[in-house]
Write a protein that holds these residues in place. Structure first.
Motif, PDB file in Angstrom:
ATOM      1  N   ASP A 196       0.862  -1.026   0.203  1.00  0.00           N
ATOM      2  CA  ASP A 196      -0.135  -0.012   0.206  1.00  0.00           C
ATOM      3  C   ASP A 196       0.322   1.651  -0.038  1.00  0.00           C
ATOM      4  O   ASP A 196       1.828   1.390   0.034  1.00  0.00           O
ATOM      5  CB  ASP A 196      -1.112   0.103   1.210  1.00  0.00           C
ATOM      6  CG  ASP A 196      -0.296  -0.179   2.792  1.00  0.00           C
ATOM      7  OD1 ASP A 196       1.248   0.464   2.460  1.00  0.00           O
ATOM      8  OD2 ASP A 196      -0.680  -0.363   3.589  1.00  0.00           O
ATOM      9  N   GLY A 197       0.076   2.504   0.340  1.00  0.00           N
ATOM     10  CA  GLY A 197       0.679   3.684   0.052  1.00  0.00           C
ATOM     11  C   GLY A 197       0.689   4.043   1.378  1.00  0.00           C
ATOM     12  O   GLY A 197       1.646   6.019   0.906  1.00  0.00           O
ATOM     13  N   PHE A 198       0.663   4.412   2.438  1.00  0.00           N
ATOM     14  CA  PHE A 198       1.171   4.508   3.803  1.00  0.00           C
ATOM     15  C   PHE A 198       2.139   4.235   4.251  1.00  0.00           C
ATOM     16  O   PHE A 198       3.353   3.876   3.428  1.00  0.00           O
ATOM     17  CB  PHE A 198      -0.076   3.628   4.587  1.00  0.00           C
ATOM     18  CG  PHE A 198      -1.914   3.600   4.283  1.00  0.00           C
ATOM     19  CD1 PHE A 198      -2.270   5.199   3.659  1.00  0.00           C
ATOM     20  CD2 PHE A 198      -2.491   2.648   3.640  1.00  0.00           C
ATOM     21  CE1 PHE A 198      -3.241   4.763   3.020  1.00  0.00           C
ATOM     22  CE2 PHE A 198      -3.943   2.783   3.188  1.00  0.00           C
ATOM     23  CZ  PHE A 198      -4.331   3.886   3.180  1.00  0.00           C
ATOM     24  N   THR A 199       1.757   4.818   5.839  1.00  0.00           N
ATOM     25  CA  THR A 199       3.725   4.541   6.250  1.00  0.00           C
ATOM     26  C   THR A 199       3.302   3.869   7.204  1.00  0.00           C
ATOM     27  O   THR A 199       4.068   4.529   8.828  1.00  0.00           O
ATOM     28  CB  THR A 199       3.982   6.258   6.829  1.00  0.00           C
ATOM     29  OG1 THR A 199       2.715   6.240   7.587  1.00  0.00           O
ATOM     30  CG2 THR A 199       4.015   7.137   5.192  1.00  0.00           C
ATOM     31  N   ASP A 200       3.167   2.264   7.604  1.00  0.00           N
ATOM     32  CA  ASP A 200       3.054   1.419   8.292  1.00  0.00           C
ATOM     33  C   ASP A 200       4.552   1.411   8.903  1.00  0.00           C
ATOM     34  O   ASP A 200       5.127   0.413   8.371  1.00  0.00           O
ATOM     35  CB  ASP A 200       2.541   0.393   8.232  1.00  0.00           C
ATOM     36  CG  ASP A 200       2.362  -0.316   9.197  1.00  0.00           C
ATOM     37  OD1 ASP A 200       3.018  -0.502   9.804  1.00  0.00           O
ATOM     38  OD2 ASP A 200       1.473  -1.879   9.173  1.00  0.00           O
ATOM     39  N   PRO A 201       4.903   2.192   9.962  1.00  0.00           N
ATOM     40  CA  PRO A 201       6.166   1.574  10.780  1.00  0.00           C
ATOM     41  C   PRO A 201       6.580   0.096  10.863  1.00  0.00           C
ATOM     42  O   PRO A 201       7.543  -0.661  11.508  1.00  0.00           O
ATOM     43  CB  PRO A 201       6.122   2.077  12.103  1.00  0.00           C
ATOM     44  CG  PRO A 201       4.916   3.152  12.633  1.00  0.00           C
ATOM     45  CD  PRO A 201       3.636   2.617  11.283  1.00  0.00           C
ATOM     46  N   LEU A 202       5.274  -0.589  11.363  1.00  0.00           N
ATOM     47  CA  LEU A 202       5.634  -2.116  11.903  1.00  0.00           C
ATOM     48  C   LEU A 202       5.962  -2.392  10.939  1.00  0.00           C
ATOM     49  O   LEU A 202       5.692  -2.977  10.337  1.00  0.00           O
ATOM     50  CB  LEU A 202       4.022  -2.867  12.515  1.00  0.00           C
ATOM     51  CG  LEU A 202       3.335  -1.876  13.306  1.00  0.00           C
ATOM     52  CD1 LEU A 202       2.515  -2.093  13.248  1.00  0.00           C
ATOM     53  CD2 LEU A 202       4.320  -1.573  14.544  1.00  0.00           C
ATOM     54  N   ASN A 203       6.396  -3.626  11.813  1.00  0.00           N
ATOM     55  CA  ASN A 203       7.628  -4.145  10.852  1.00  0.00           C
ATOM     56  C   ASN A 203       6.294  -5.357  10.781  1.00  0.00           C
ATOM     57  O   ASN A 203       6.732  -7.038  11.182  1.00  0.00           O
ATOM     58  CB  ASN A 203       9.098  -5.101  11.715  1.00  0.00           C
ATOM     59  CG  ASN A 203      10.246  -5.997  10.648  1.00  0.00           C
ATOM     60  OD1 ASN A 203      10.234  -6.461   9.431  1.00  0.00           O
ATOM     61  ND2 ASN A 203      11.058  -7.008  11.175  1.00  0.00           N
ATOM     62  N   ASN A 204       5.431  -6.011   9.720  1.00  0.00           N
ATOM     63  CA  ASN A 204       4.737  -6.942   9.507  1.00  0.00           C
ATOM     64  C   ASN A 204       4.810  -7.268   8.100  1.00  0.00           C
ATOM     65  O   ASN A 204       4.899  -6.963   7.040  1.00  0.00           O
ATOM     66  CB  ASN A 204       3.394  -5.647   9.645  1.00  0.00           C
ATOM     67  CG  ASN A 204       1.939  -6.596   9.035  1.00  0.00           C
ATOM     68  OD1 ASN A 204       2.419  -7.918   8.728  1.00  0.00           O
ATOM     69  ND2 ASN A 204       0.785  -6.385   8.824  1.00  0.00           N
ATOM     70  N   LEU A 259       4.760   1.473   0.626  1.00  0.00           N
ATOM     71  CA  LEU A 259       5.244   2.053   0.170  1.00  0.00           C
ATOM     72  C   LEU A 259       5.703   3.501   0.569  1.00  0.00           C
ATOM     73  O   LEU A 259       6.695   4.149   0.140  1.00  0.00           O
ATOM     74  CB  LEU A 259       4.674   2.450  -1.228  1.00  0.00           C
ATOM     75  CG  LEU A 259       4.930   0.628  -1.943  1.00  0.00           C
ATOM     76  CD1 LEU A 259       4.862   1.170  -3.485  1.00  0.00           C
ATOM     77  CD2 LEU A 259       6.097   0.216  -1.707  1.00  0.00           C
ATOM     78  N   GLY A 260       5.101   4.570   1.485  1.00  0.00           N
ATOM     79  CA  GLY A 260       5.194   5.053   1.977  1.00  0.00           C
ATOM     80  C   GLY A 260       6.418   5.928   3.076  1.00  0.00           C
ATOM     81  O   GLY A 260       6.973   7.213   3.493  1.00  0.00           O
ATOM     82  N   ILE A 261       6.951   4.685   3.572  1.00  0.00           N
ATOM     83  CA  ILE A 261       8.114   4.722   4.160  1.00  0.00           C
ATOM     84  C   ILE A 261       9.271   5.093   3.435  1.00  0.00           C
ATOM     85  O   ILE A 261      10.973   5.267   3.640  1.00  0.00           O
ATOM     86  CB  ILE A 261       8.076   3.820   5.419  1.00  0.00           C
ATOM     87  CG1 ILE A 261       8.177   2.296   5.260  1.00  0.00           C
ATOM     88  CG2 ILE A 261       7.169   3.932   6.045  1.00  0.00           C
ATOM     89  CD1 ILE A 261       8.598   0.911   5.688  1.00  0.00           C
TER      90      ILE A 261
END
Length: 425
Positions: free
Chosen positions: A256-264, A270-272
């Motif tokens: 996705d295009g978000f900034t999920d910082p979790l190591n999932n 891709l936001g990160i």
């Protein structure tokens, strides 16, 4: 009456009679180890065939086999080998099968169907998969596994001469033609959501047809092996890779295009990813990726599906998918929200690999492109767009599938590579 001289016909007859009697005695003894309700006449012929081969090849191996049968695998046993035939199989009373399958069926599992249900123990030096000139038929050197869903191996001829052009199957001629045409013009575009997709390609019969390898050629079976990490995903902005390559093992991956910082392990956000050379077009595209795409890899069937989760479209170029549906090899498929598409099928790859391996190193190497998939977010490319190539799109990913690439690599190592032309040749 004169004593019989050594080497006379009567002495030779006595030796032959003794060997025959010994073989009959061994056959009777070995029938006692026969398992289940396997046809006794067929089992008797199979054992007779084995005794002939063992006595001719290595008489001490008869004793090693009997020791293994007596202990029923409770004690370590040595390999019991017979020479490998040209196609690796034995024919027993009009039934042809691989030697280790035949004797595992006789001595252990009468319901055994194929070698896909067998796995050699680690200590077996001459197992069928080793590809050596001898095959171990010790039934206690193999374990029974679940063979459902396992692909048959690719039979690779070990020769360097190119076969006549007229012998090339139509399926492979078409593949080469598509590859040649792909260098001209821009890729076609297909909208998956419009419902105009073909259910199956026009060459399905050619794919399903078996290409017969000439019987005089030595062949090596190369098995398919799934990998713990089924793929590597790389993220690109225009023609620059951003960030490192990501190995994926989870059954389902959402990009996705978000900034999920979790190591999932089941998500790539891709936001990160940062890029100092990012321009306004890329920034705007990244804002529209949204929920992106869901990739689902089904290990048992070796298939990969892509589902669009974003309100904006995604665009996929998969040569395997295109070939299966009869599209041009470089066609780009457009997926809109909630639309799903099978973008790789290892069974199609196996059939193409089986065909191409019959036509040499270069022909097989071309299939590398079949296991590489490119997917663009929001912006498309091809005949209906200004962008001619995926490297001109703002945000895209490249997927390398490990298992088919490894399979292809093992096939290529069994083949004679093309002669290298240099300034010294």
């Amino acid at each position: 009456m004169a004593d019989q001289q050594p080497g006379s016909s009567q002495g030779l007859f006595s030796m032959i009679s003794f060997d025959k009697m010994l073989r009959i005695e061994n056959i009777t003894k070995h029938l006692n180890w026969k398992q289940g309700d396997e046809d006794e006449n067929w089992a008797k012929k199979a054992i007779d065939n084995l005794m002939k081969k063992l006595q001719k090849h290595d008489k001490s191996s008869v004793m090693r086999l009997e020791q293994a049968l007596q202990s029923e695998g409770r004690c370590p046993s040595e390999c019991v080998t017979i020479p490998r035939s040209l196609d690796g199989r034995l024919q027993i009373s009009h039934r042809k099968a691989l030697p280790h399958v035949i004797y595992c069926r006789v001595y252990r599992w009468p319901d055994l169907q194929s070698h896909h249900e067998l796995k050699a123990v680690d200590t077996c030096q001459y197992c069928y998969e080793s590809g050596q000139k001898e095959i171990c038929i010790n039934p206690y050197h193999y374990l029974r596994i679940d063979g459902v869903g396992v692909l048959p191996p690719v039979l690779v001829p070990r020769y360097s001469e190119k076969p006549p052009q007229e012998d090339i199957p139509p399926v492979f001629q078409h593949l080469k033609q598509m590859e040649a045409e792909s260098s001209h013009g821009m890729p076609d575009n297909i909208d998956v959501s419009s419902g105009c997709m073909k259910v199956e390609g026009p060459l399905k019969e050619d794919l399903d047809a078996n290409y017969n390898v000439p019987s005089n050629l030595p062949i090596v079976p190369v098995e398919y092996e799934d990998q713990l990490n089924w793929g590597t995903i790389s993220y690109y902005e225009m023609n620059n890779r951003v960030g490192g390559q990501i190995k994926v093992s989870a059954h389902t991956i959402q990009i996705d295009g978000f900034t999920d910082p979790l190591n999932n392990p089941a998500k790539i956000s891709l936001g990160i990813f940062s890029n100092v050379n990012r321009n306004a077009t890329i920034e705007n595209t990244r804002r529209h990726i949204g929920n992106g795409v869901k990739l689902t890899y089904v290990r048992r069937h070796g298939t990969l599906f892509a589902e669009c989760l974003s309100d904006s479209a995604i665009f996929v170029q998969s040569r395997c998918c295109n070939y299966a549906r009869g599209f041009h090899s470089t066609t780009v498929c457009k997926l809109t929200n909630k639309t799903s598409l099978k973008i790789f099928d290892v069974d199609i790859f196996r059939k193409l690999l089986a065909h191409s391996s019959s036509h040499g190193f270069d022909a097989s190497y071309e299939l590398t492109k079949m296991s590489i998939i490119r997917l663009s977010f929001v912006k498309g490319w091809g005949a209906e767009y200004q962008r001619q190539d995926v490297t001109s799109t703002p945000c895209w990913i490249e997927i390398h599938l490990h298992a088919p690439l490894m399979w292809l690599d093992r096939v290529l190592t069994q083949m004679t590579p093309p002669k290298v032309i240099s300034s010294m040749s």
